[in-house]
Design a protein around this motif. Structure first.
Motif, PDB file in Angstrom:
ATOM      1  N   VAL A 240     -22.439   5.898 -52.485  1.00  0.00           N
ATOM      2  CA  VAL A 240     -22.406   5.023 -51.317  1.00  0.00           C
ATOM      3  C   VAL A 240     -22.830   3.647 -51.806  1.00  0.00           C
ATOM      4  O   VAL A 240     -23.725   3.537 -52.663  1.00  0.00           O
ATOM      5  CB  VAL A 240     -23.353   5.519 -50.212  1.00  0.00           C
ATOM      6  CG1 VAL A 240     -23.395   4.535 -49.053  1.00  0.00           C
ATOM      7  CG2 VAL A 240     -22.925   6.896 -49.716  1.00  0.00           C
ATOM      8  N   GLU A 241     -22.205   2.593 -51.271  1.00  0.00           N
ATOM      9  CA  GLU A 241     -22.494   1.243 -51.745  1.00  0.00           C
ATOM     10  C   GLU A 241     -23.080   0.379 -50.635  1.00  0.00           C
ATOM     11  O   GLU A 241     -22.765   0.568 -49.456  1.00  0.00           O
ATOM     12  CB  GLU A 241     -21.216   0.583 -52.271  1.00  0.00           C
ATOM     13  CG  GLU A 241     -20.589   1.295 -53.453  1.00  0.00           C
ATOM     14  CD  GLU A 241     -19.314   0.616 -53.907  1.00  0.00           C
ATOM     15  OE1 GLU A 241     -19.175  -0.614 -53.689  1.00  0.00           O
ATOM     16  OE2 GLU A 241     -18.445   1.305 -54.468  1.00  0.00           O
ATOM     17  N   ALA A 242     -23.936  -0.550 -51.046  1.00  0.00           N
ATOM     18  CA  ALA A 242     -24.494  -1.540 -50.126  1.00  0.00           C
ATOM     19  C   ALA A 242     -24.624  -2.859 -50.878  1.00  0.00           C
ATOM     20  O   ALA A 242     -24.985  -2.875 -52.063  1.00  0.00           O
ATOM     21  CB  ALA A 242     -25.856  -1.085 -49.597  1.00  0.00           C
ATOM     22  N   ALA A 243     -24.338  -3.980 -50.186  1.00  0.00           N
ATOM     23  CA  ALA A 243     -24.357  -5.288 -50.833  1.00  0.00           C
ATOM     24  C   ALA A 243     -25.598  -6.109 -50.503  1.00  0.00           C
ATOM     25  O   ALA A 243     -25.830  -7.153 -51.117  1.00  0.00           O
ATOM     26  CB  ALA A 243     -23.110  -6.079 -50.446  1.00  0.00           C
ATOM     27  N   THR A 244     -26.384  -5.666 -49.532  1.00  0.00           N
ATOM     28  CA  THR A 244     -27.576  -6.409 -49.129  1.00  0.00           C
ATOM     29  C   THR A 244     -28.745  -5.445 -48.941  1.00  0.00           C
ATOM     30  O   THR A 244     -28.566  -4.227 -48.875  1.00  0.00           O
ATOM     31  CB  THR A 244     -27.346  -7.145 -47.793  1.00  0.00           C
ATOM     32  OG1 THR A 244     -27.159  -6.167 -46.748  1.00  0.00           O
ATOM     33  CG2 THR A 244     -26.121  -8.057 -47.875  1.00  0.00           C
ATOM     34  N   ALA A 245     -29.938  -6.021 -48.827  1.00  0.00           N
ATOM     35  CA  ALA A 245     -31.124  -5.200 -48.580  1.00  0.00           C
ATOM     36  C   ALA A 245     -31.009  -4.474 -47.246  1.00  0.00           C
ATOM     37  O   ALA A 245     -31.349  -3.284 -47.141  1.00  0.00           O
ATOM     38  CB  ALA A 245     -32.375  -6.085 -48.601  1.00  0.00           C
ATOM     39  N   ARG A 246     -30.519  -5.168 -46.242  1.00  0.00           N
ATOM     40  CA  ARG A 246     -30.383  -4.555 -44.920  1.00  0.00           C
ATOM     41  C   ARG A 246     -29.417  -3.373 -44.956  1.00  0.00           C
ATOM     42  O   ARG A 246     -29.730  -2.291 -44.455  1.00  0.00           O
ATOM     43  CB  ARG A 246     -29.896  -5.594 -43.913  1.00  0.00           C
ATOM     44  CG  ARG A 246     -29.685  -5.039 -42.505  1.00  0.00           C
ATOM     45  CD  ARG A 246     -29.187  -6.120 -41.565  1.00  0.00           C
ATOM     46  NE  ARG A 246     -28.891  -5.571 -40.247  1.00  0.00           N
ATOM     47  CZ  ARG A 246     -28.400  -6.281 -39.230  1.00  0.00           C
ATOM     48  NH1 ARG A 246     -28.172  -7.573 -39.394  1.00  0.00           N
ATOM     49  NH2 ARG A 246     -28.152  -5.709 -38.079  1.00  0.00           N
ATOM     50  N   GLU A 247     -28.258  -3.580 -45.570  1.00  0.00           N
ATOM     51  CA  GLU A 247     -27.287  -2.491 -45.680  1.00  0.00           C
ATOM     52  C   GLU A 247     -27.873  -1.331 -46.494  1.00  0.00           C
ATOM     53  O   GLU A 247     -27.645  -0.153 -46.175  1.00  0.00           O
ATOM     54  CB  GLU A 247     -26.012  -2.984 -46.350  1.00  0.00           C
ATOM     55  CG  GLU A 247     -25.192  -3.939 -45.508  1.00  0.00           C
ATOM     56  CD  GLU A 247     -23.960  -4.446 -46.257  1.00  0.00           C
ATOM     57  OE1 GLU A 247     -23.745  -3.988 -47.408  1.00  0.00           O
ATOM     58  OE2 GLU A 247     -23.231  -5.286 -45.704  1.00  0.00           O
ATOM     59  N   GLY A 248     -28.618  -1.669 -47.530  1.00  0.00           N
ATOM     60  CA  GLY A 248     -29.205  -0.643 -48.376  1.00  0.00           C
ATOM     61  C   GLY A 248     -30.199   0.227 -47.636  1.00  0.00           C
ATOM     62  O   GLY A 248     -30.181   1.450 -47.764  1.00  0.00           O
ATOM     63  N   MET A 249     -31.081  -0.382 -46.853  1.00  0.00           N
ATOM     64  CA  MET A 249     -32.071   0.389 -46.110  1.00  0.00           C
ATOM     65  C   MET A 249     -31.402   1.249 -45.039  1.00  0.00           C
ATOM     66  O   MET A 249     -31.818   2.385 -44.794  1.00  0.00           O
ATOM     67  CB  MET A 249     -33.102  -0.549 -45.478  1.00  0.00           C
ATOM     68  CG  MET A 249     -33.982  -1.288 -46.478  1.00  0.00           C
ATOM     69  SD  MET A 249     -34.880  -0.198 -47.634  1.00  0.00           S
ATOM     70  CE  MET A 249     -35.968   0.689 -46.494  1.00  0.00           C
ATOM     71  N   GLU A 250     -30.368   0.712 -44.405  1.00  0.00           N
ATOM     72  CA  GLU A 250     -29.634   1.504 -43.417  1.00  0.00           C
ATOM     73  C   GLU A 250     -28.977   2.710 -44.079  1.00  0.00           C
ATOM     74  O   GLU A 250     -28.999   3.821 -43.538  1.00  0.00           O
ATOM     75  CB  GLU A 250     -28.577   0.636 -42.725  1.00  0.00           C
ATOM     76  CG  GLU A 250     -29.163  -0.423 -41.796  1.00  0.00           C
ATOM     77  CD  GLU A 250     -28.102  -1.356 -41.241  1.00  0.00           C
ATOM     78  OE1 GLU A 250     -26.937  -1.294 -41.723  1.00  0.00           O
ATOM     79  OE2 GLU A 250     -28.421  -2.156 -40.335  1.00  0.00           O
TER      80      GLU A 250
END
Length: 233
Positions: A32-42
């Motif tokens: 799973v990928e996330a580009a920001t801290a917010r997306e990562g924590m979610e």
């Protein structure tokens, strides 16, 4: 997404995410990928990954600030992937709770080796063997491969997820809810029949006599237990 070994990649550089995702996919990991801290924590709260690969230079928050938050909220193994190569940065990340630190640019073979080590350590902490045997069935939790009489058995992701959850606690009764929380974390929370159907198909693939199961044992009204005849290191 918790059916196999799931890894979360938190990095704002698309090319790095593509590189890491491609390497992990070739090694048969879910990503799973996330580009920001917010997306990562979610994503962490939603997916509950076994391993998180975290870049420190995120656009909306410094990655070092996330390290203690991630370790507090989840049991994920945290590997830092960062261009910051100073000793102070590495020490700070590890002191805050990171489990490993890899400096960019990195070799994908080294990354995969560190992922394998992290997974072995997770299994060891959980008291699970990397490879287990039940009669003529061998379950390799590290490679997430199941064989019967030496031949690989094709399992769907959810079938493997149920079997792996039982194999992590061999001989112990795992409740319906515990299994479903792992295999269907965001759906079907109260539909035990989905699990029963899936277990029936697993028995068809693994048991010599599915009507009289000797490997996946039923504990009526409670859950299931994996009966192991041998456990390997």
């Amino acid at each position: 997404m918790t059916l196999r070994h799931c890894l979360l990649i938190i990095d704002d550089e698309p090319q790095i995410r593509r590189l890491v995702q491609a390497a992990l996919t070739r090694a048969d990991y879910d990503t799973v990928e996330a580009a920001t801290a917010r997306e990562g924590m979610e994503a962490l709260r939603r997916v509950r990954p076994a391993i998180t690969l975290l870049d420190l230079g995120l656009p909306d928050r410094d990655g070092l600030e996330l390290v203690p938050l991630i370790k507090k909220e989840t049991d994920t193994t945290l590997i830092i992937l960062s261009a910051r190569d100073g000793t102070d940065e590495k020490v700070a990340a590890l002191d805050l709770g990171a489990d490993d630190y890899l400096t960019k640019p990195f070799d994908t073979d080294e990354l995969l080796a560190r992922v394998r080590v992290a997974l072995r350590n997770r299994l060891a902490r959980a008291g699970s063997a990397a490879q287990l045997q039940a009669g003529n069935i061998v379950i390799d939790l590290l490679a997430h491969v199941v064989t019967r009489d030496g031949q690989e058995v094709h399992l769907t992701p959810k079938e493997y997820g149920v079997l792996a959850q039982l194999a992590r606690f061999p001989g112990r009764v795992i409740t319906h809810k515990q299994i479903m929380d792992q295999v269907w974390p965001n759906e079907y929370a109260h539909h035990v029949e989905y699990l029963r159907v899936l277990v029936r198909t697993l028995r068809q693939k693994l048991e010599a006599d599915p009507q009289r199961p000797q490997i996946i044992c039923n504990e009526p009204g409670i859950g299931y237990r994996l009966k192991m005849t041998d456990i390997g290191a």
